[in-house]
Design a protein around this motif. Structure first.
Motif, short mmCIF file in Angstrom:
data_model
loop_
_atom_site.label_atom_id
_atom_site.label_comp_id
_atom_site.label_asym_id
_atom_site.label_seq_id
_atom_site.Cartn_x
_atom_site.Cartn_y
_atom_site.Cartn_z
N ASP A 213 0.84 -1.19 0.00
CA ASP A 213 0.00 0.00 0.00
C ASP A 213 0.88 1.25 0.00
O ASP A 213 2.11 1.16 -0.16
CB ASP A 213 -0.99 -0.03 1.17
N ASP A 214 0.29 2.40 0.20
CA ASP A 214 1.04 3.66 0.09
C ASP A 214 2.07 3.83 1.21
O ASP A 214 2.95 4.68 1.10
CB ASP A 214 0.07 4.87 0.12
N ASN A 215 1.96 3.02 2.26
CA ASN A 215 2.95 3.10 3.35
C ASN A 215 3.84 1.86 3.38
O ASN A 215 4.38 1.50 4.42
CB ASN A 215 2.25 3.28 4.71
#
Length: 349
Positions: A213-215
């Motif tokens: 994911d984005d993290n």
């Protein structure tokens, strides 16, 4: 094989710090401290017979404890535990009980929490020169440390052979079901730490990488490397297809045929002629290119910064504790978690 053992006078609140040097007949040298199980140095002769230190770190052990270093902390050469990489939201369940670990990377838990195994002083339980150079350390993580259940006993064994093979073994037991995923966070630059590592050649034994994911937390999906910027199935420079502002920070699934030691990665430098192979019992290897290394002076007064090194962190799939399709990372009483990684050093023929 020769082993030199030195007591370190610490300027911090750390006690009983030692530095151990394993030296084989070729003068290949591995230096280890019981602070975080850190491998502070790997000296290996280049193609011209000159010693090259291929890992980032510091000449003075106390520099690993400094506020400056910890203010933008890269975990140079240390053991990562209880849980390597990220746990989504720092939350997981075992036997229907929910545990909340510290959210140290955005909303997620990174590398075991606020104070992981990398900051602990390990007990040295064995030092031996035959049949191979060997240092064995122990750390007992108490029940509830960083919100993880169970008292976890971990043995770390680091070895050096006369054939320039460096072994890293983890063996863990617990008195309650708990989550365990250990790795060793070495930062490698086969040019002695100088310059960026984009020009290093790399091959990964991997047909798939893990979606994030984005993290940078794994989602459970696998992506085939074919036709992507993540295809290292054939040797190429690390920077050939990367985003120069990001590098790589990605987990690759090793194409393994057995549960034993198998090749995960092979890197080499055309400048020094040094070849670095990673063999492991673990199912994945995480490639990180050091984007977040802050500008600082390392060993031999070498200036470090972003992309000064690459990491090849062998482990079980990150966030596996929350992804049922991933391999198990729950350790139960009576069981033993074991993994071994071997670094093989050689030269281009």
């Amino acid at each position: 094989m020769k082993i030199i053992r030195e007591i370190i006078n610490s300027t911090s609140d750390q006690n009983n710090l030692e530095l151990l040097s394993l030296i084989n007949k070729k003068q290949t040298t591995v230096k280890i401290t019981n602070l975080g199980g850190i491998i502070t140095s790997i000296l290996f002769n280049d193609k011209n017979g000159q010693p090259v230190d291929i890992v980032l770190g510091f000449d003075n052990i106390n520099d690993y404890c400094s506020e400056e270093y910890h203010s933008n902390y890269p975990y140079f050469g240390a053991v990562i535990g209880r849980y390597a990489n990220r746990i989504k939201n720092g939350r997981f369940q075992i036997d229907g009980v929910t545990y909340q670990a510290a959210q140290t990377n955005g909303s997620d838990c990174l590398h075991g929490g606020v104070e992981g195994f990398d900051k602990k002083v390990w007990e040295i339980v064995e030092v031996a020169e035959v049949p191979v150079g060997r240092v064995k350390m122990k750390y007992i993580s108490p029940d509830g440390e960083e919100s993880f259940p169970g008292e976890l006993t971990v043995y770390l064994t680091i070895t050096l052979t006369e054939d320039d093979e460096i072994g890293i073994e983890f063996e863990s037991t617990t008195d309650k079901p708990t989550a365990v995923n250990l790795t060793h966070h070495g930062y490698f630059n086969l040019n002695g730490g100088e310059g960026a590592i984009g020009g290093h050649l790399l091959k990964l034994n991997s047909s798939n990488y893990l979606e994030q994911d984005d993290n940078f937390v794994t989602t459970g999906n696998l992506i085939n490397v074919m036709g992507t910027t993540h295809d290292f199935t054939k040797e190429r420079t690390i920077d050939r297809d990367w985003d120069p502002s990001e590098g790589y920070d990605q987990t690759f699934v090793i194409d393994k045929e057995t549960a034993g030691l198998e090749l995960a990665a092979k890197a080499r430098s055309e400048k020094t002629g040094i070849v670095f192979e990673v063999h492991t019992t673990d199912p994945v290897v995480h490639l990180y290119c050091g984007k977040y290394i802050a500008p600082l002076k390392g060993k031999n007064n070498v200036q470090y910064g972003p992309f000064s090194a690459f990491c090849l962190e062998t482990q079980v799939h990150p966030n596996a504790i929350n992804v049922p399709s991933f391999p198990n990372t729950i350790l139960k009483p009576g069981e033993k978690a074991y993994s071994k990684t071997v670094y093989k050093l050689s030269h281009v023929n």
